[in-house]
Structures are given as C-alpha cells and as structure tokens.
Design an enzyme around this catalytic site. Structure first.
Site, PDB file in Angstrom:
ATOM      1  CG  ASN A 110      -1.849   1.118   1.328  1.00  0.00           C
ATOM      2  OD1 ASN A 110      -1.484   2.234   1.016  1.00  0.00           O
ATOM      3  ND2 ASN A 110      -3.063   0.856   1.780  1.00  0.00           N
ATOM      4  N   GLY A 140       0.171   4.339   0.128  1.00  0.00           N
ATOM      5  CA  GLY A 140      -0.233   5.346   1.113  1.00  0.00           C
ATOM      6  C   GLY A 140       0.442   5.076   2.454  1.00  0.00           C
ATOM      7  CG  ASP A 149      -4.170  -5.869   8.985  1.00  0.00           C
ATOM      8  OD1 ASP A 149      -3.968  -6.015   7.761  1.00  0.00           O
ATOM      9  OD2 ASP A 149      -5.287  -6.037   9.502  1.00  0.00           O
ATOM     10  CE1 TYR A 168     -13.808   2.303   3.581  1.00  0.00           C
ATOM     11  CE2 TYR A 168     -11.707   1.415   4.328  1.00  0.00           C
ATOM     12  CZ  TYR A 168     -12.940   1.234   3.763  1.00  0.00           C
ATOM     13  OH  TYR A 168     -13.337  -0.027   3.362  1.00  0.00           O
ATOM     14  CG  ASP A 169      -6.971   9.227   4.867  1.00  0.00           C
ATOM     15  OD1 ASP A 169      -7.231   8.768   5.992  1.00  0.00           O
ATOM     16  OD2 ASP A 169      -5.838   9.174   4.353  1.00  0.00           O
ATOM     17  CE  LYS A 221      -4.114   9.018   7.586  1.00  0.00           C
ATOM     18  NZ  LYS A 221      -4.107   8.220   6.352  1.00  0.00           N
ATOM     19  CG  HIS A 266      -4.850   4.713  12.286  1.00  0.00           C
ATOM     20  ND1 HIS A 266      -4.899   5.888  11.562  1.00  0.00           N
ATOM     21  CD2 HIS A 266      -4.942   3.726  11.356  1.00  0.00           C
ATOM     22  CE1 HIS A 266      -5.043   5.621  10.278  1.00  0.00           C
ATOM     23  NE2 HIS A 266      -5.063   4.300  10.130  1.00  0.00           N
TER      24      HIS A 266
HETATM   25  P1  ITT Z   1      -1.004  -4.251   2.839  1.00  0.00           P
HETATM   26  O1  ITT Z   1      -1.807  -5.390   3.417  1.00  0.00           O
HETATM   27  O2  ITT Z   1      -0.175  -4.624   1.674  1.00  0.00           O
HETATM   28  O3  ITT Z   1      -0.246  -3.506   3.900  1.00  0.00           O
HETATM   29  P2  ITT Z   1      -3.637  -3.087   2.404  1.00  0.00           P
HETATM   30  O4  ITT Z   1      -4.128  -1.810   1.792  1.00  0.00           O
HETATM   31  O5  ITT Z   1      -4.251  -4.371   1.905  1.00  0.00           O
HETATM   32  O6  ITT Z   1      -2.036  -3.144   2.242  1.00  0.00           O
HETATM   33  P3  ITT Z   1      -4.704  -3.624   5.016  1.00  0.00           P
HETATM   34  O7  ITT Z   1      -4.959  -5.039   4.702  1.00  0.00           O
HETATM   35  O8  ITT Z   1      -4.082  -3.267   6.344  1.00  0.00           O
HETATM   36  O9  ITT Z   1      -3.756  -2.940   3.943  1.00  0.00           O
HETATM   37  O10 ITT Z   1      -6.047  -2.830   4.820  1.00  0.00           O
HETATM   38  C1  ITT Z   1      -6.186  -1.583   5.362  1.00  0.00           C
HETATM   39  C2  ITT Z   1      -7.262  -0.812   4.638  1.00  0.00           C
HETATM   40  O11 ITT Z   1      -7.877   0.043   5.609  1.00  0.00           O
HETATM   41  C3  ITT Z   1      -6.655   0.096   3.589  1.00  0.00           C
HETATM   42  O12 ITT Z   1      -6.663  -0.481   2.330  1.00  0.00           O
HETATM   43  C4  ITT Z   1      -7.557   1.319   3.679  1.00  0.00           C
HETATM   44  O13 ITT Z   1      -8.676   1.125   2.883  1.00  0.00           O
HETATM   45  C5  ITT Z   1      -7.966   1.339   5.144  1.00  0.00           C
HETATM   46  N1  ITT Z   1      -7.082   2.212   5.903  1.00  0.00           N
HETATM   47  C6  ITT Z   1      -6.106   1.852   6.791  1.00  0.00           C
HETATM   48  N2  ITT Z   1      -5.456   2.926   7.245  1.00  0.00           N
HETATM   49  C7  ITT Z   1      -6.012   3.981   6.635  1.00  0.00           C
HETATM   50  C8  ITT Z   1      -5.754   5.363   6.677  1.00  0.00           C
HETATM   51  O14 ITT Z   1      -4.761   5.870   7.381  1.00  0.00           O
HETATM   52  N3  ITT Z   1      -6.506   6.163   5.929  1.00  0.00           N
HETATM   53  C9  ITT Z   1      -7.504   5.674   5.161  1.00  0.00           C
HETATM   54  N4  ITT Z   1      -7.798   4.384   5.051  1.00  0.00           N
HETATM   55  C10 ITT Z   1      -7.062   3.528   5.787  1.00  0.00           C
END
Ligand code: ITT
Length: 193
Positions: free
Chosen positions: A9, A11, A70, A155-156, A176, A181
């Site tokens: 990810n 971001g 996660d 979801y920001d 942010k 978190h």
């Molecule tokens: P990795 O598993 O490769 O790290 P991922 O995007 O699949 O990437 P997650 O399984 O942890 O990551 O899913 C987290 C999701 O939650 C992410 O895709 C966002 O949609 C949301 N999320 C987590 N942190 C966020 C943030 O700071 N701002 C906005 N959305 C967030």
C-alpha cells in the site's frame, strides 16, 4: 539501518517515510523482493494479520528488520465493520473509491445518526534475531455526511477525526501525521531503533 516494509500500500509507505524521515532508516519495499507473493490475510484481528504479513516477509528476509502493519476502519453502528476487511469491503479487488462508497451507503442506510468510527493500526516488527515487537494506535472520529478532500488514501475522504469538522483528506498529511492511528504506532516503533 535497513527496514523491509511488508506492505504493497503506497499510502502506508509514504506515511512511514514521512514520519520516520531523518532517523537514518532506509526503507525497502515489497517491489524489491523478487518473486514475493503477499500472504492471504486470514486473521480475525489486526494483530493476526500484521503478524501473518511480517512472518511471511521474514521467511524470505531472515537477517533483516521486517515491519508489517494491518489497519482499518471500525464503524460503531456497523458492528465495527469493515474492520479487518477494510481493504476488501466492497469485494476482493475493490478500489478505495468502491470501499468508501459502500461505507457511505451502509452508514446512511443502517446508522445515519450514529456515525462514530475509529481507525485502528497494529504494527508487528521482527528484529534480525527474530524478536517480535507489537505496537498499536487508534484515532477516534466519525463518518462524514459526504466525501471530501484529496489527501491521503483509503477512507481518509470520509473520516472526520474527533474535534475537527473536516475529513483527514481535507486536513492533509501533516495534520494526519500528528494524530493518526498509524502515527501513534510508528512513534512507538521508532523507540526500538
Ligand atoms: P497491505 O496489506 O499490503 O499492507 P492493504 O491496503 O491491503 O495493504 P490492510 O490489509 O491493512 O492494507 O487494509 C487496510 C485498509 O484500511 C486500507 O486499504 C484502507 O482502505 C484502510 N485504511 C487503513 N489505514 C487507513 C488510513 O490511514 N486512511 C484511510 N484508510 C485507511
């Protein structure tokens, strides 16, 4: 010091880099690991899934510091969904836009007046000698009435942190990074390096 980040990810990667800038850390990403396939996130908790991702990368990078994360959005009126399913809430290959649309739809349908929500982050770091460290962070807030803003990811665009009237995506990354978190968990992580 080299740190291998077990995330695809971008971001998240950007936030790690900007929060840990100037600490003498060199971040490596999954794209640098040949033939690596991310594991299925089959855990029931953020910790389970962060550990699955950290251990998976550690198995191919045994001598390195590995960090996995996660995270997700929990909406009170939706019984804490999407939770660990945040990345796939609208389907396995759902885009951020589709996931946000589903959250807005479900909140407006099921819990239009109770919009409390929180972002949760769990980081698992594994040292070159195999020692595991766990850090977490939570930011409380609510789901906005409409999506707004362009900064950040996921979801920001629909999350208003407590005490504010704008979404994370409107408030911008410097804001942010003070309260999020992930920022909370990363600040704990940095103390071990
Ligand atoms: P990795 O598993 O490769 O790290 P991922 O995007 O699949 O990437 P997650 O399984 O942890 O990551 O899913 C987290 C999701 O939650 C992410 O895709 C966002 O949609 C949301 N999320 C987590 N942190 C966020 C943030 O700071 N701002 C906005 N959305 C967030």
């Amino acid at each position: 010091m080299d740190i291998w980040l077990a995330t695809s990810n971008s971001g998240k990667v950007n936030e790690f880099k900007s929060l840990l800038h100037g600490k003498g850390l060199v971040f490596h990403q999954l794209s640098e690991v040949k033939n690596y396939h991310s594991p299925a996130e089959t855990g029931e908790t953020f910790l389970d899934n962060a550990r699955i991702k950290a251990k998976s990368l550690k198995s191919v990078m045994p001598d390195q510091w590995v960090v996995a994360e996660d995270s997700g959005l929990q909406v009170k009126g939706l019984k804490d969904l999407p939770g660990v399913h945040s990345a796939r809430y609208a389907g396995d290959k759902a885009t951020d836009h589709e996931n946000v649309a589903k959250v807005m739809k479900m909140v407006n349908l099921r819990t239009p007046t109770e919009r409390s929500a929180k972002f949760v982050c769990c980081i698992v770091a594994i040292s070159p000698t195999g020692e595991e460290f766990v850090f977490d962070g939570v930011v409380e807030g609510s789901i906005s009435k409409k999506v707004a803003g362009t900064a950040g990811f996921g979801y920001d665009v629909c999350f208003i942190p407590e005490g504010e009237e704008k979404t994370f995506a409107e408030l911008g990354i410097p804001f942010k990074n003070k309260v999020s978190h992930r920022a909370q968990a990363i600040r704990k992580l940095v103390e071990i390096f």
